[in-house]
Motif scaffolding. Structure first.
Motif, PDB file in Angstrom:
ATOM      1  N   HIS A   1     -51.964 -27.461  38.471  1.00  0.00           N
ATOM      2  CA  HIS A   1     -53.371 -27.559  38.856  1.00  0.00           C
ATOM      3  C   HIS A   1     -54.220 -26.661  37.950  1.00  0.00           C
ATOM      4  O   HIS A   1     -53.805 -25.536  37.625  1.00  0.00           O
ATOM      5  CB  HIS A   1     -53.541 -27.156  40.328  1.00  0.00           C
ATOM      6  CG  HIS A   1     -54.892 -27.460  40.880  1.00  0.00           C
ATOM      7  ND1 HIS A   1     -55.983 -26.647  40.666  1.00  0.00           N
ATOM      8  CD2 HIS A   1     -55.332 -28.487  41.654  1.00  0.00           C
ATOM      9  CE1 HIS A   1     -57.042 -27.163  41.276  1.00  0.00           C
ATOM     10  NE2 HIS A   1     -56.667 -28.278  41.883  1.00  0.00           N
ATOM     11  N   PRO A   2     -55.388 -27.133  37.506  1.00  0.00           N
ATOM     12  CA  PRO A   2     -56.202 -26.346  36.576  1.00  0.00           C
ATOM     13  C   PRO A   2     -56.553 -24.943  37.059  1.00  0.00           C
ATOM     14  O   PRO A   2     -56.797 -24.046  36.237  1.00  0.00           O
ATOM     15  CB  PRO A   2     -57.471 -27.200  36.424  1.00  0.00           C
ATOM     16  CG  PRO A   2     -57.029 -28.592  36.716  1.00  0.00           C
ATOM     17  CD  PRO A   2     -55.971 -28.472  37.763  1.00  0.00           C
TER      18      PRO A   2
ATOM     19  N   SER B   1     -58.623 -32.395  43.213  1.00  0.00           N
ATOM     20  CA  SER B   1     -57.701 -32.727  42.117  1.00  0.00           C
ATOM     21  C   SER B   1     -57.882 -31.815  40.916  1.00  0.00           C
ATOM     22  O   SER B   1     -56.930 -31.568  40.182  1.00  0.00           O
ATOM     23  CB  SER B   1     -57.894 -34.189  41.695  1.00  0.00           C
ATOM     24  OG  SER B   1     -59.239 -34.413  41.312  1.00  0.00           O
ATOM     25  N   LYS B   2     -59.097 -31.281  40.716  1.00  0.00           N
ATOM     26  CA  LYS B   2     -59.343 -30.467  39.532  1.00  0.00           C
ATOM     27  C   LYS B   2     -60.005 -29.126  39.836  1.00  0.00           C
ATOM     28  O   LYS B   2     -60.153 -28.299  38.937  1.00  0.00           O
ATOM     29  CB  LYS B   2     -60.219 -31.239  38.529  1.00  0.00           C
ATOM     30  CG  LYS B   2     -59.551 -32.486  37.959  1.00  0.00           C
ATOM     31  CD  LYS B   2     -60.451 -33.157  36.927  1.00  0.00           C
ATOM     32  CE  LYS B   2     -59.767 -34.402  36.340  1.00  0.00           C
ATOM     33  NZ  LYS B   2     -60.630 -35.072  35.332  1.00  0.00           N
ATOM     34  N   HIS B   3     -60.426 -28.934  41.066  1.00  0.00           N
ATOM     35  CA  HIS B   3     -61.195 -27.735  41.373  1.00  0.00           C
ATOM     36  C   HIS B   3     -60.618 -26.989  42.564  1.00  0.00           C
ATOM     37  O   HIS B   3     -59.844 -27.537  43.361  1.00  0.00           O
ATOM     38  CB  HIS B   3     -62.655 -28.100  41.646  1.00  0.00           C
ATOM     39  CG  HIS B   3     -63.329 -28.820  40.513  1.00  0.00           C
ATOM     40  ND1 HIS B   3     -63.729 -28.190  39.366  1.00  0.00           N
ATOM     41  CD2 HIS B   3     -63.630 -30.141  40.355  1.00  0.00           C
ATOM     42  CE1 HIS B   3     -64.276 -29.072  38.548  1.00  0.00           C
ATOM     43  NE2 HIS B   3     -64.225 -30.271  39.130  1.00  0.00           N
TER      44      HIS B   3
END
Length: 580
Positions: free
Chosen positions: A317-318, A128-130
């Protein structure tokens, strides 16, 4: 020499013959039957090809090359529904030049728009973040980042130089038969109003008759599907086919000039389910240009899922957003593509012709590539056609094309990758494990072949089994509302024409899709063609905005009751891609 069909006024059909700088016009008066019914005009060719994509143009060029080499004369025409050659072509595209080299060994010297080699290749697993780096299985060394639309335009120019007649702006809408044999195609009538009446601009369709006919329409081609539904074609197509919906944006970035191919597979944080096999691809291009694509398998289960909204969320997305910040979107588009692979290849020959390219389905999904296999199939079909037509025996047959396919590197390549996509039906981690074992250890030589599951439209579950997905609103910087993106596709259709999107039963949308699937048409379509709007009694009814259609064919594939039938609109309608 090339002839281009022209229409002028309402009572004549012209064929313009072009040779060098000169041009001469041949005006043919339109014929009418004695009862006042207008008769279709016909033109005869040795080979008729439907679709000016990589496969169709490769076949046309190879036929003419063989004619030059063997001092023979064969007439070849290519009919294309897009307004221009390349205007309906959308792809990644990390291009493997293997087939292009077979077609033109000196393609670099001839100026093919294949100029930017891949210099770096990465494979990420997204949470979700990486972004978790994994060993890249794609091996893109020696491949090129290209615009397939531009390459197809270049191939079209080369084909015309060799004497191929290309007719853009004409939709092939009918297969012609004679004694259980395909003998050509017919284009659709033009100048018909929405109410079915003939307008002053009415033009009767043309019959293009050929000793052999090659269908190169791409995924879910109209004539290919039409032919498959007949008794003659009933044994051609496997019962289970697999499709992906690809969405792509092309833009300019302020980041440094590098050539990097990033491929992704989703782990968590996006709504694409673990069994959809969703893939993501980012392609950096020299000149600060970046192509961003999302591919979603259409066997997803949740009817609330929207491929377009997933695409917008993916860009936030980051690990992705920083690559796009400060850039400007140039074009947007969407198209389905075959992902069935080896298990879904039909028998590609039939009396009077053959399927080539993505009409048959030669995409190598693990590679995320299909242009090289499409072109190779076109070369094989052309070589077979030339051999058969040169014998002079009638009727000409293409049976040996099927044998050549099975003995080619297309067969070997797809056979080696046959178990990778079906493995993801068991989940993401099992899919990754099987893929790694097949790719790095067994090299596709295991003595078993995994099967595909149910057809895509039967994979959709009823809405009561799922919760609605709350997608974030577009920020207008990285993510955009659908109509803004649609504007960037240059899509256009003649407004006053019958809808090319037909409902077999007009009551099904409100009685079935709206109740059981929460009106999923409004979500799987990436162009807002389908909308449920309230009538005067505040009852939701389906409205079809056919003029928005990107010709992606998702509706024809994903609709659970298979109530929607995509047909060909007037020629020259649809998207106007130039750099996709």
């Amino acid at each position: 020499m090339a002839r281009v069909l022209l229409r002028r006024g309402s009572n004549a059909l012209a064929a313009r013959s072009i040779s060098g700088a000169g041009a001469r016009l041949e005006w043919r008066a339109r014929r009418f039957c004695s009862d006042g019914v207008q008769e279709r005009e016909s033109m005869d060719y040795d080979v008729v090809i439907v679709g000016a994509g990589p496969a169709g143009l490769a076949a046309a060029i190879r036929l003419k090359q063989l004619c030059d080499r063997e001092k023979r004369e064969l007439s070849v025409c290519v009919v294309e529904k897009g307004a221009e050659v390349g205007s309906h072509i959308l792809s990644g595209n990390v291009f493997e030049p293997r087939s292009l080299t077979e077609l033109f060994p000196d393609w670099k010297k001839q100026g093919a728009p294949v100029e930017i080699p891949v210099s770096e290749d990465k494979f990420w697993l997204l949470s979700s973040k990486h972004a978790i780096p994994l060993p890249s299985p794609f091996r893109n060394h020696g491949n090129y980042v290209i615009s397939l639309s531009q390459l197809v335009r270049w191939l079209g120019t080369k084909a015309e130089e060799l004497g191929v007649e290309i007719y853009p702006g004409f939709s092939a809408s009918e297969v012609l038969y004679d004694d259980n044999r395909v003998v050509g195609i017919a284009t659709n009538d033009m100048g018909i109003a929405k109410n079915g009446c003939k307008k002053s601009t009415f033009q009767k369709g043309m019959e293009l008759r050929g000793r052999l006919t090659l269908l190169a329409e791409g995924c879910r081609g109209y004539l290919s599907e039409l032919f498959a539904s007949t008794n003659l074609g009933s044994n051609q197509v496997p019962s289970i086919k697999r499709t992906l919906l690809g969405l792509r944006r092309f833009g300019r970035s302020r980041n440094q000039n590098i050539v990097l191919v990033l491929s992704f597979i989703q782990l968590a944080g996006l709504s694409t389910q673990r069994r959809t096999g969703a893939r993501f691809c980012i392609i950096w291009q020299i000149g600060k240009q970046v192509a961003v694509g999302l591919v979603v398998a259409l066997d997803y289960q949740n009817p609330y899922l929207s491929p377009y909204e997933e695409y917008q969320r993916f860009k936030q997305h980051p690990s992705i957003r920083p690559m796009l910040e400060g850039g400007k979107v140039v074009q947007y588009g969407a198209r389905t593509l075959n992902e069935g692979g080896f298990q879904s290849i039909p028998k590609t020959v039939f009396p009077g012709g053959a399927l080539i390219g993505c009409s048959a389905g030669f995409v190598n999904v693990p590679k995320i590539k299909g242009a090289h296999t499409a072109m190779k199939s076109g070369l094989l079909a052309a070589e077979t056609a030339f051999e058969q037509l040169s014998k002079g025996s009638e009727p000409a047959k293409l049976d040996s094309y099927w044998e050549r396919l099975q003995n080619s590197w297309i067969w070997d390549e797809l056979n080696a990758a046959r178990n990778i996509r079906p493995a993801f039906h068991y989940g993401l981690l099992p899919g990754l494990a099987v893929s790694a074992f097949e790719h790095y250890i067994s090299k596709g030589k295991l003595p078993y072949t995994l099967k595909h599951g149910r057809p895509d439209h039967l994979s959709t579950e009823v809405s009561k089994k799922h919760k609605p997905i709350d997608y974030p609103k577009p920020d207008g910087v990285i993510s955009f509302d659908l109509l803004t993106s649609l504007y960037r596709s240059n899509t256009n259709h003649e407004h006053d024409q019958p809808s090319h999107l037909l409902l077999r039963d007009p009551s099904i949308p409100e009685k079935v899709n709206l109740i059981d699937y929460a009106g999923l048409e409004s979500r799987y379509c990436p162009a807002r063609v389908y909308e449920y709007i309230p009538d005067e009694n505040e009852k939701l009814t389906l409205q079809i905005n056919a003029q928005n259609c990107l010709h992606c064919k998702a509706c024809d594939i994903k609709d659970p009751p298979q109530n929607i039938k995509w047909t060909t609109p007037e020629g020259a309608g649809g998207p106007g891609y130039s750099i996709m």
